[in-house]
Motif scaffolding. Structure first.
Motif, short mmCIF file in Angstrom:
data_model
loop_
_atom_site.label_atom_id
_atom_site.label_comp_id
_atom_site.label_asym_id
_atom_site.label_seq_id
_atom_site.Cartn_x
_atom_site.Cartn_y
_atom_site.Cartn_z
N THR A 5 1.04 4.81 1.29
CA THR A 5 -0.18 6.37 1.07
C THR A 5 -0.62 7.64 0.30
O THR A 5 0.66 7.69 -0.52
N ASP A 56 -4.57 3.05 5.57
CA ASP A 56 -3.12 2.49 5.04
C ASP A 56 -2.56 1.86 5.98
O ASP A 56 -2.24 1.03 6.48
N ARG A 57 -2.43 2.79 7.15
CA ARG A 57 -1.03 2.92 8.24
C ARG A 57 -1.73 1.68 9.23
O ARG A 57 -1.07 1.12 10.40
N GLY A 61 -4.16 8.20 4.40
CA GLY A 61 -3.49 7.26 4.92
C GLY A 61 -3.21 6.82 6.36
O GLY A 61 -2.65 5.67 7.06
N ASP A 62 -4.00 7.25 6.82
CA ASP A 62 -3.87 6.36 8.68
C ASP A 62 -4.73 5.14 7.95
O ASP A 62 -4.44 3.94 8.90
N ASP A 88 4.69 5.10 2.88
CA ASP A 88 4.13 6.03 3.27
C ASP A 88 4.96 8.05 2.73
O ASP A 88 5.40 7.39 3.13
N GLU A 124 0.49 -1.24 0.09
CA GLU A 124 0.00 -0.25 -0.03
C GLU A 124 0.92 1.04 0.25
O GLU A 124 2.63 0.97 0.44
N LEU A 172 4.25 -1.21 3.85
CA LEU A 172 3.49 0.38 3.66
C LEU A 172 4.76 1.39 3.32
O LEU A 172 5.77 2.02 4.15
#
Length: 184
Positions: free
Chosen positions: A112, A120-121, A117-118, A140, A110, A138
Motif C-alpha cells: 500500500t 489495494d485493500r 491504500g484502499d 499494508d 500489493e 497485502l
C-alpha cells in the motif's frame, strides 16, 4: 490457468483503452482501476517492502521454476488493467509474455501507498479473487500489517491470515515458507 491472447482490436473499446494505457510515453506503472487511469511513482519505502518479499521468496521461485516481477495483469471483460508490485508466474509464461491474467499467477503482492491504500485493500482484493489469483499478499504500510488472502471465489477470498509487521507470516504451498516481516 487460462491461456488467453490479449491483442489490440480497434473495434473493441476495452482492448483499445488497455492498449493505450500500455503505451503511455515514459510511464511503466500506469494501470486502470475500475475505469480510472492511475499512474504511480512508488517511494523507496514502498519499493523496499516489495524487494524484501522478492528476496525471501527467491529460493522458492527457483525451486518452482517461476519468475517474479511487476508485469501487467489484465482482467478481461472489466475496466481493469493492473500492474501489481509483484506477481509470481511460471517461467514459461514470463518468457516472451505480455499481459497475463490473475489465475495464471501463483502469488500477487500489493504494497500500500498512502495515495491508494484502499484500492489495494478493497478493490484489488475483490478483483484478484474474482479473477482467480490463488494467493494475494497485502503488505499494508499504513496499518503495519501483512495479510495473505487465499481460496478465491466470485465473492472474494474465503480465507485470510494476518500478522503485524515484525511477526512471521506463513506462505502456504507451493511456497511453504515463513515470511519475515521484521524489516518492513
Amino acid at each position: 490457468m487460462s491461456a488467453q491472447s490479449h491483442s489490440y482490436a480497434a473495434d473493441d473499446p476495452e482492448s483499445a483503452l488497455k492498449y493505450a494505457i500500455q503505451h503511455i510515453r515514459g510511464d511503466d506503472r500506469a494501470q486502470i482501476v475500475e475505469g480510472v487511469i492511475e499512474q504511480s511513482v512508488p517511494v523507496w519505502d514502498h519499493e523496499n517492502v516489495a524487494d524484501l518479499i522478492r528476496e525471501q521468496i527467491g529460493p522458492a521461485l527457483r525451486r518452482l521454476g517461476c519468475r517474479a516481477g511487476a508485469g501487467n495483469l489484465d482482467l478481461p471483460g472489466s475496466p481493469n488493467w493492473y500492474v501489481p508490485d509483484l506477481a509470481v508466474v511460471p517461467r514459461e509464461l514470463a518468457k516472451g509474455g505480455d499481459a497475463l491474467v490473475p489465475d495464471q499467477t501463483l502469488l500477487v503482492v500489493e504494497v500500500t501507498s498512502e495515495s491508494n491504500g484502499d484500492t489495494d485493500r478493497i478493490t484489488k482484493r475483490r478483483r484478484y479473487a474474482e479473477y482467480g489469483a490463488p494467493l494475494y499478499l497485502l503488505a499494508d504500510r499504513q496499518e503495519r500489517t501483512c495479510t495473505l488472502f487465499s481460496k478465491p471465489g466470485e465473492l472474494g477470498y474465503m480465507k485470510s491470515d494476518s500478522c503485524r509487521f515484525g511477526e512471521p507470516l506463513h506462505l502456504p504451498e507451493p511456497f511453504d515458507l515463513e515470511l519475515d516481516t521484521s524489516e518492513f
